[in-house]
Design an enzyme around this catalytic site. Structure first.
Site, mmCIF file in Angstrom:
data_model
loop_
_atom_site.group_PDB
_atom_site.id
_atom_site.type_symbol
_atom_site.label_atom_id
_atom_site.label_comp_id
_atom_site.label_asym_id
_atom_site.label_seq_id
_atom_site.Cartn_x
_atom_site.Cartn_y
_atom_site.Cartn_z
ATOM 1 N N ASN A 1 -11.116 -2.587 -0.131
ATOM 2 C CA ASN A 1 -10.059 -1.817 0.753
ATOM 3 C C ASN A 1 -9.581 -2.866 1.916
ATOM 4 O OD1 ASN A 1 -9.518 1.005 0.181
ATOM 5 N ND2 ASN A 1 -11.615 1.214 0.768
ATOM 6 N N TRP B 1 1.097 -1.214 0.083
ATOM 7 C CA TRP B 1 -0.093 -0.133 0.116
ATOM 8 C C TRP B 1 0.793 1.296 0.095
ATOM 9 C CZ3 TRP B 1 -0.706 4.049 3.779
ATOM 10 C CH2 TRP B 1 -1.842 4.928 3.756
ATOM 11 N N TRP C 1 -15.392 2.094 -7.756
ATOM 12 C CA TRP C 1 -15.667 0.761 -7.224
ATOM 13 C C TRP C 1 -14.363 0.513 -6.445
ATOM 14 C CZ3 TRP C 1 -19.554 -2.877 -8.961
ATOM 15 C CH2 TRP C 1 -19.757 -3.996 -8.368
ATOM 16 N N ASP C 2 -14.644 0.566 -5.124
ATOM 17 C CA ASP C 2 -13.347 0.487 -4.242
ATOM 18 C C ASP C 2 -13.496 -0.945 -3.380
ATOM 19 O OD1 ASP C 2 -10.992 1.038 -3.002
ATOM 20 O OD2 ASP C 2 -11.737 3.057 -2.152
ATOM 21 N N CYS D 1 -10.779 0.266 -8.047
ATOM 22 C CA CYS D 1 -9.761 0.641 -7.266
ATOM 23 C C CYS D 1 -9.731 -0.417 -6.021
ATOM 24 C CB CYS D 1 -10.305 2.001 -6.576
ATOM 25 S SG CYS D 1 -9.649 2.788 -5.129
ATOM 26 N N ASP E 1 -2.750 4.755 -3.830
ATOM 27 C CA ASP E 1 -3.271 6.054 -2.751
ATOM 28 C C ASP E 1 -2.397 6.945 -2.643
ATOM 29 O OD1 ASP E 1 -5.469 5.107 -2.659
ATOM 30 O OD2 ASP E 1 -5.378 4.080 -0.578
ATOM 31 N N ASP F 1 -16.965 11.181 -3.366
ATOM 32 C CA ASP F 1 -16.613 10.068 -2.604
ATOM 33 C C ASP F 1 -17.322 9.281 -1.534
ATOM 34 O OD1 ASP F 1 -14.114 8.243 -1.499
ATOM 35 O OD2 ASP F 1 -13.366 8.960 -3.542
ATOM 36 N N ASP F 2 -16.419 8.789 -0.512
ATOM 37 C CA ASP F 2 -17.094 7.961 0.669
ATOM 38 C C ASP F 2 -17.624 9.043 1.426
ATOM 39 O OD1 ASP F 2 -17.624 6.228 2.535
ATOM 40 O OD2 ASP F 2 -15.456 5.844 2.926
#
Length: 758
Positions: free
Chosen positions: A500, A218, A497-498, A546, A568, A386-387
């Protein structure tokens, strides 16, 4: 051939004999000098089969791929490399005699696809177990069919009704070959597939091969590594349930010390799979190189009932005689034309603004409308929230899984904001993470069994969330219906489309224990099917893959998504190295590259706005900075840079990439050049970390231009050195080169060339 005398019945005997002789000689001569229609058909066909020698030839672009059926009915590799003459002979293949009693023929014969059995020690393409405890599988050629650019070869076990269809498809423009394998159980009892690959790529024998591959973590993805291929096995893999950023499913192999960006033999490949995967690079006892790839065999077992089938992912591979740069350009062209949705001419990526860094979870209608106005003022074409817009989402601890619009933040739904965005000349996008669930959510409280889990064991959270088991039909239906409803009720053009976190506790208690390991396959199949169904029902919607950065970038997910998020980490200097690594495997046109605030959270490094824009303009341009903090001069600069990008983006996104100076190995400079498909235009980006001791920036030698065409040069940012001609030939720019004026720390420049029409 036939000499027919029937047409001469009216002539005398002597004249009839004379005419017959002349006719026969003429016929023989015509037969000898005229092209054989069957040979002409074979020459023009990309896939041919010689029945006499039992040899298949696949010829396309600058590549020949040759294999055949040997005396043991094994499908044996004969050649893979630079294109051969159509008339070059290949005798009937013969299996290798073996090295000794320790390394028998089955281990030294280069097979296209080999099962574990009959004393096999090398990496198998297929391993199965039967209910009676037998695990031996010996596959032999059964039949084949050729249809245009496709070849299917059927293999069968020597005694049991286990069949494998090997599928080949050639891309005639790039010579990239697509391979897969489909296993079918035609026995009367279940069997378990314990390992499956898409096939083995066999390279010419040698002991001087170098492997390139990509690693990361990451905020530090796309690190290019290389090492000698040595006896034994190198495994590139992910056990994370998804593609992962620790390794990426791409490889390239060349000869050590015998190639560079534009010269030398390179064999390269990429696996199209978004789940756990592995690629094995093996050098055997007689210095043969084998590359096999497919789903990861770790914790794997797929039970096939009678009549059921299991298809491997597509494994793509190609060859270039023009160095690693040539290999990249072939793969980029193949991705654009044959992988991405809407190929061979996918839509150019619009300039995007994302509001995350400005607001994080504190989104609301008024704040987003204000940002939209600012974004539109600099020429942005797509505005993305976004979120934080859904459920009870005020942090990353709650709300995932509840895909309804937050009534406090957006009391009238999303429509007023979307209408505002449209009135400003932009389309509207939204962030989603549909494969995840927070324990603090309505969905989890109602369906705790929908998460991946082992009964009675703890459920490991990552980023305060669990993974939904998308392999379950009810979970698959819920995710599709939630997104379908969102798209039906709102005019949305784009989904970010994330994804995580990685997998943990990959249990599936709802099915029989012997079927639970199917989760690794069925999850990815359902993911693909959701994306495919959404695209079919909402063709105007574009999607970005994503995964906390670049943890799910592969040729599987790219069949259903228009762009990818590589990291990121948006530090513009770090991104030079990361974007360079990314470009070895994937086209710059799919790579989202954001301009964010400086200093970034990553390195606390100060970089000018022009430098940040030029770094991002090497891919698909996005802006993620907090526009609420910008000064008037920032908006002026950004508006100019966005306008400039729109003039060059087709060259960048669809053109041919040349790495002129690499940022690898601590280089102080980085230079890339993109050349349009018709070679009439080119744009070059140059970056300097720090100048030292009055040394000038290295001269830039361009590539990919037409030598005899005259090109006009123009600086876009920065300065060309005094004395640079306005117009010169492609040969001049490539052989004489271009000098740019770059001095100081973190400096950048760009220039463009266009054919000077007279």
């Amino acid at each position: 051939m036939r000499c027919n005398s029937n047409s001469f019945n009216g002539a005398t005997d002597a004249s009839r004999v004379y005419q017959l002789i002349v006719t026969c000689l003429s016929t023989i001569l015509m037969f000898l000098i005229a092209p054989n229609p069957m040979n002409a058909q074979k020459t023009n066909a990309p896939i041919r089969f010689d029945k006499q020698t039992q040899v298949f030839r696949i010829d396309a672009a600058d590549v020949s791929y040759v294999f055949g059926i040997n005396e043991k009915k094994q499908v044996q590799t004969l050649y893979w490399g630079k294109r051969l003459n159509d008339a070059d002979p290949f005798p009937a293949p013969k299996s290798d005699p073996g090295l000794s009693g320790f390394d028998t023929s089955v281990n030294t014969t280069r097979q296209e696809f080999v099962a574990w059995g009959s004393g096999l020690y090398i990496e198998p393409d297929l391993k199965v177990s039967f209910p009676d405890g037998n695990r031996d599988l010996v596959l032999q050629y059964d039949s084949h069919t050729i249809e245009g650019r496709r070849l299917k070869i059927v293999l069968k076990d020597i005694s049991r009704d286990v069949y494998v269809d090997l599928e080949y498809q050639i891309d005639v423009v790039t010579g990239v070959l697509t391979r897969s394998a489909n296993v079918e159980n035609r026995t009367s009892a279940p069997l378990t597939v314990e390992q499956i690959s898409s096939g083995t790529w066999n390279l010419p024998r040698g002991d001087d091969y170098r492997l390139r591959y990509l690693t990361g973590r990451w905020a530090g993805e796309w690190v290019l590594h290389h090492q000698l291929v040595q006896p034994g096995k190198t495994i590139l893999e992910s056990r994370r349930g998804s593609t992962g950023d620790q390794n990426n499913p791409w490889f390239a192999i060349d000869h050590e010390g015998d190639g560079d960006q534009d010269h030398g033999d390179v064999w390269f490949g990429a696996l199209g799979w978004s789940g756990s995967w592995q690629i094995s690079i093996e050098q055997d006892q007689i210095q043969q190189i084998r590359v096999a790839g497919g789903p990861n065999s770790f914790d794997f077992g797929y039970r096939l009932s009678p009549g059921e089938q299991l298809k491997s992912p597509d494994f793509y591979a190609g060859y270039s005689h023009d160095g690693i740069g040539g290999a990249s350009r072939l793969l980029h062209r193949f991705e654009i034309s044959s992988i991405l949705p809407h190929g061979p001419k996918p839509k150019l990526r619009p300039v995007l603004y994302n509001s995350w860094e400005a607001t994080e979870f504190k989104v609301d209608e008024a704040g987003q409308e204000s940002l939209a106005e600012k974004a539109a003022s600099i020429g942005v074409e797509r505005f993305v929230v976004d979120d934080g817009w859904f459920g009870q989402r005020s942090s990353d601890r709650a709300g995932l899984g509840d895909w309804y619009v937050n009534p406090v933040k957006f009391p009238h739904g999303l429509k007023p904001l979307i209408d505002k965005v449209h009135s400003l000349g932009m389309d509207f996008g939204l962030w989603v993470e549909p494969e995840m669930v927070n324990p603090d959510s309505d969905l989890y409280r109602k369906h705790p069994d929908w998460a991946l889990n082992f009964i009675g064991r703890p459920r490991t959270e990552g980023r305060n969330q669990l993974m939904l088991n998308l392999a379950r039909p009810d979970v698959r239906a819920y995710v599709f219906q939630a997104l379908d409803k969102l798209l039906n009720e709102n005019d949305i053009a784009f989904l970010k489309w994330d994804y995580n976190r990685n997998w943990s506790e990959p249990g599936w208690p709802a099915v029989a224990p012997e079927d639970q390991k199917k989760v690794y396959i069925e999850y990815v199949r359902n993911l693909y099917s959701i994306l495919a169904e959404l695209r079919a029902k909402h063709p105007q919607v574009e999607i970005e893959s994503c995964s906390g950065g670049g943890s799910r970038v592969d040729l599987g997910i790219m069949r259903y998504t228009d762009q990818v998020w590589p990291s990121d980490n948006t530090d513009a200097f770090d991104r030079l190295l990361m974007q360079d690594g990314f470009s070895y495997a994937y086209a710059p046109g799919v790579m989202m590259a954001w301009v964010t605030d400086s200093p970034t959270w990553v390195n606390q490094r100060n970089l000018s706005l022009e430098y940040r824009f030029l770094s991002s303009m090497q891919g698909s341009l996005g802006i993620g900075a907090n526009l609420n903090n910008w000064k008037p001069e920032d908006f002026t600069t950004a508006k100019s840079m966005v306008a400039q990008y729109k003039h060059i983006r087709e060259i960048v996104q669809r053109g041919s990439l040349y790495r002129l100076i690499s940022p690898q190995n601590g280089s102080e400079q980085s230079v890339t050049e993109s050349v349009s498909e018709d070679q009439r235009s080119a744009v070059t980006f140059a970056f300097l970390h720090s100048s030292q001791m009055l040394y000038p920036f290295p001269r830039i030698y361009l590539r990919g231009l037409k030598t005899d065409s005259m090109y006009r040069i123009a600086a876009l940012n920065g300065k060309l050195s005094p004395g640079t001609p306005d117009i010169a030939s492609g040969a001049f720019w490539m052989q004489h080169g271009v000098d740019v004026e770059l001095r100081g720390d973190f400096q950048a420049a760009s220039f463009r060339l266009d054919v000077a029409d007279r």
